[in-house]
Design a protein around this motif. Structure first.
Motif, PDB file in Angstrom:
ATOM      1  N   TYR A   1      94.777  62.381  53.626  1.00 15.76           N
ATOM      2  CA  TYR A   1      94.634  63.648  54.273  1.00 15.76           C
ATOM      3  C   TYR A   1      93.278  64.367  54.223  1.00 15.76           C
TER       4      TYR A   1
ATOM      5  N   LEU B   1      91.824  65.637  57.642  1.00 13.45           N
ATOM      6  CA  LEU B   1      92.762  66.700  58.101  1.00 13.45           C
ATOM      7  C   LEU B   1      92.014  67.774  57.278  1.00 13.45           C
ATOM      8  N   THR B   2      92.154  67.703  56.190  1.00 15.84           N
ATOM      9  CA  THR B   2      91.478  68.768  55.049  1.00 15.84           C
ATOM     10  C   THR B   2      90.113  69.199  55.694  1.00 15.84           C
TER      11      THR B   2
ATOM     12  N   GLN C   1      88.606  69.172  58.301  1.00 14.79           N
ATOM     13  CA  GLN C   1      88.577  69.991  59.854  1.00 14.79           C
ATOM     14  C   GLN C   1      89.164  71.150  59.547  1.00 14.79           C
ATOM     15  N   LEU C   2      90.353  71.503  58.821  1.00 12.59           N
ATOM     16  CA  LEU C   2      90.692  72.479  58.546  1.00 12.59           C
ATOM     17  C   LEU C   2      89.759  73.485  57.675  1.00 12.59           C
TER      18      LEU C   2
ATOM     19  N   TRP D   1      89.798  73.834  64.569  1.00  9.70           N
ATOM     20  CA  TRP D   1      91.609  73.790  64.846  1.00  9.70           C
ATOM     21  C   TRP D   1      92.001  72.652  65.768  1.00  9.70           C
TER      22      TRP D   1
ATOM     23  N   ALA E   1      91.916  69.428  63.886  1.00 12.07           N
ATOM     24  CA  ALA E   1      92.873  69.513  63.021  1.00 12.07           C
ATOM     25  C   ALA E   1      94.313  69.186  63.629  1.00 12.07           C
TER      26      ALA E   1
ATOM     27  N   THR F   1      96.764  66.170  62.935  1.00 12.27           N
ATOM     28  CA  THR F   1      98.108  66.065  62.544  1.00 12.27           C
ATOM     29  C   THR F   1      99.100  65.654  63.332  1.00 12.27           C
TER      30      THR F   1
ATOM     31  N   TRP G   1      97.913  73.326  56.486  1.00  6.20           N
ATOM     32  CA  TRP G   1      97.562  74.534  57.569  1.00  6.20           C
ATOM     33  C   TRP G   1      97.646  75.800  57.010  1.00  6.20           C
TER      34      TRP G   1
END
Length: 391
Positions: free
Chosen positions: A33, A36-37, A39-40, A45, A48, A52, A88
């Protein structure tokens, strides 16, 4: 590809209520993860959103196909879904995530899939043009922090890209299956995971106090899962008064503990998101969006009664809300029954919207309540409450 699907939408996801522990570890159930983390955290967005979908595709061995069938969604790993939604929710300050979309779905009516419901949802989250009206293409979505609440993630959405069969509908079904009451115990452990390193933090001080008041790992021998199971049974049978009393018991652990540890009347501010959202999800599910903290927040928003930060509410403003949800002007004292029997064991539509949960915090004349009557106005926005209306 626009897919609406035929599945019933049972959106009972628990928002995973950790704020600090959710930064890691990066590997849960074999998934990485960290991208993803990152990018968030950077508020990228759109990147991300793509990551996802890729996490779901890789977990289902469907990368080559690029979409998930109904059978794939049914088999999705619970920890994967909950972890992604947690990331998210936290990094968007409660604006985005599947659980956010779940609350909005309930707010527009919830229940089984229906075209009119999908349209109302799409308009609410900004997936449809109000002037045309037409569904927006994926490229026309808003990948920015100020996008409408619930706008993202959209690659798994219903009406703009359809990379998941049934979109919000089928994901909601799987998320509901993942929310077994025992999951809340695991989320509690996650919420307090850093307390061995930061025992002086307020949530950790409250943890120690709640355990003194009976919130052991199994909540004083009764068990948190058992409390939630009993709540669900009462709600399923429309025994609203019994359900309200169970809700009061669950919240009361924090009321008592906060009073003992900190004093004052703002004990609601440290009720963990995992508990608030679990209770709200059950109320909203079984009342078809008619009762619950989210339903009450909707009414507060409609009445424009959500004040700015630290802005006091007048007695007249509170009475407007009380009238809207069917509460008497003055709550009963501790020698009177707080309930109207006509509002029990009936269909939710026969009771004013937002009437329940009723007792906790409203009966402010109760001896040693430890809750200010205004507590519903100040629910933690990071849990997904009220920010939807304020935002």
């Amino acid at each position: 590809m626009m897919i609406h699907g035929r599945q019933a939408i049972g959106l009972g996801l628990l928002v995973v209520g950790c704020l600090s522990a959710c930064q890691g570890p990066w590997f849960v159930a074999g998934a990485d993860y960290k991208p993803l983390t990152e990018q968030l955290q950077a508020q990228n967005w759109q990147a991300a959103d793509a990551l996802t979908l890729q996490l779901l595709l890789r977990g289902s061995d469907r990368v080559q196909e690029g979409w998930l069938a109904e059978a794939d969604v049914v088999a999705l790993d619970c920890s994967t879904l909950l972890t992604i939604d947690r990331l998210w929710t936290v990094h968007s300050q409660g604006r985005f995530g599947w659980s956010r979309q779940q609350q909005i779905w309930r707010a527009v009516g919830g229940g089984d899939y229906a075209p009119a419901m999908a349209i109302a949802f799409g308009e609410r989250v900004g997936w449809r043009e109000l002037s045309t009206p037409q569904w927006r293409s994926y490229e026309m979505l808003t990948f920015a922090t100020d996008a409408p609440v619930g706008h993202l993630p959209a690659t798994t959405g219903n009406g703009v890209s359809g990379a998941v069969w049934g979109g919000v509908a089928t994901l909601g079904q799987r998320l509901q299956a993942c929310q077994a009451p025992a999951m809340v115990t695991l989320l509690r452990e996650d919420y307090y995971a850093t307390c061995d390193r930061t025992p002086s933090a307020d949530p950790c001080r409250l943890k120690a106090a709640t355990e003194r008041w009976g919130e052991t790992a199994d909540w004083g021998g009764v068990g948190l899962p058992q409390h939630l199971t009993e709540l669900e049974q009462a709600l399923a049978q429309h025994r609203w008064i019994a359900a309200d009393n169970i809700t009061r018991i669950l919240f009361d652990h924090y009321r008592q503990a906060h009073w003992a540890e900190f004093g004052g009347t703002d004990g609601h501010q440290l009720i963990p998101c995992y508990l608030l959202t679990a209770i709200d999800s059950l109320w909203m599910d079984y009342s078809r969006g008619h009762f619950g903290l989210t339903a009450q927040a909707e009414i507060l928003g409609d009445l424009k009664l959500l004040p700015a930060e630290n802005h006091p509410l007048s007695r007249e403003q509170m009475l407007v809300f009380y009238q809207a949800v069917g509460w008497p002007e003055r709550p009963p004292d501790r020698f009177e029954s707080p309930y109207q029997s006509a509002y029990d064991a009936v269909s939710p539509e026969q009771v004013p919207k937002g009437h329940y949960p009723y007792y906790m915090g409203y009966s402010f004349s109760t001896y040693g309540s430890g809750y200010d009557e205004r507590w519903r106005w100040h629910l933690d926005q990071s849990c997904g409450f009220n920010s939807q209306i304020r935002g």
